[in-house]
Scaffold this motif. Sequence first.
Motif, PDB file in Angstrom:
ATOM      1  N   UNK A 261       0.831  -1.206   0.000  1.00  0.00           N
ATOM      2  CA  UNK A 261       0.000   0.000   0.000  1.00  0.00           C
ATOM      3  C   UNK A 261       0.868   1.259   0.000  1.00  0.00           C
ATOM      4  N   UNK A 262       0.326   2.302  -0.612  1.00  0.00           N
ATOM      5  CA  UNK A 262       1.038   3.581  -0.686  1.00  0.00           C
ATOM      6  C   UNK A 262       0.721   4.409   0.551  1.00  0.00           C
ATOM      7  N   UNK A 263       1.696   5.185   1.033  1.00  0.00           N
ATOM      8  CA  UNK A 263       1.524   6.023   2.211  1.00  0.00           C
ATOM      9  C   UNK A 263       0.982   7.400   1.873  1.00  0.00           C
ATOM     10  N   UNK A 264       1.140   7.823   0.631  1.00  0.00           N
ATOM     11  CA  UNK A 264       0.689   9.158   0.250  1.00  0.00           C
ATOM     12  C   UNK A 264       0.177   9.121  -1.190  1.00  0.00           C
ATOM     13  N   UNK A 265      -0.412  10.231  -1.593  1.00  0.00           N
ATOM     14  CA  UNK A 265      -0.921  10.342  -2.948  1.00  0.00           C
ATOM     15  C   UNK A 265       0.214  10.272  -3.965  1.00  0.00           C
ATOM     16  N   UNK A 266       1.340  10.884  -3.637  1.00  0.00           N
ATOM     17  CA  UNK A 266       2.501  10.837  -4.546  1.00  0.00           C
ATOM     18  C   UNK A 266       3.048   9.418  -4.653  1.00  0.00           C
ATOM     19  N   UNK A 267       3.092   8.692  -3.533  1.00  0.00           N
ATOM     20  CA  UNK A 267       3.575   7.310  -3.559  1.00  0.00           C
ATOM     21  C   UNK A 267       2.630   6.432  -4.383  1.00  0.00           C
ATOM     22  N   UNK A 268       1.316   6.677  -4.238  1.00  0.00           N
ATOM     23  CA  UNK A 268       0.335   5.940  -5.029  1.00  0.00           C
ATOM     24  C   UNK A 268       0.501   6.241  -6.513  1.00  0.00           C
ATOM     25  N   UNK A 269       0.701   7.487  -6.838  1.00  0.00           N
ATOM     26  CA  UNK A 269       0.910   7.882  -8.239  1.00  0.00           C
ATOM     27  C   UNK A 269       2.171   7.217  -8.797  1.00  0.00           C
TER      28      UNK A 269
END
Length: 175
Positions: free
Chosen positions: A111-119
């Motif tokens: 899982x991503x910790x932030x929106x930037x990590x998810x992107x």
Amino acid sequence: MTTLSQSLEDPRFPAILLALASAGVLGAALFFQFVLGYQPCILCLMQRWPYVAVLVFSIVTLLFRQWKGVGDALLVASGLALVACAGIAAYHVGVEQHWWAGTSSCGGSGPANSLEALRAQVMAAPVTRCDEVAWSLFGVSMAGYNVLISLGLAAFAFVSARIAYTRTPVSRTAL
């Protein structure tokens, strides 16, 4: 007139057949990729390497035919590479059928910790997922066919190595 068994006594003949079969499988994979537009996933790419190894083993067998026993050993090495290929392909079939999860390279990560990590995860994800069947015939995917082809070629390599090994023994004084 020579029989098939007599032809298999010389490891060069099965090496040629294995090289042709490996080149055919690799050619088919490249045809599907570059002509028909089916992009390979990471497991598809991993399944190609054992065929490259078999090609190299076959070429070495043909180049160094004067070295007694090298061809026999390289037929066994080809068989082992093809068994490894069948294992990778069987694993891929399991991923396609959702029997188990694929590798982290197959399109999923933590899982991503932030929106930037998810992107960043979305942008770095492979276009082709390992758990989706891109092409099938009679309900069998390319990976499924590769299991069958690899096992058949591995059996041929092992039987050929056994026949070549048990041919007329080489005089130990000649070595």
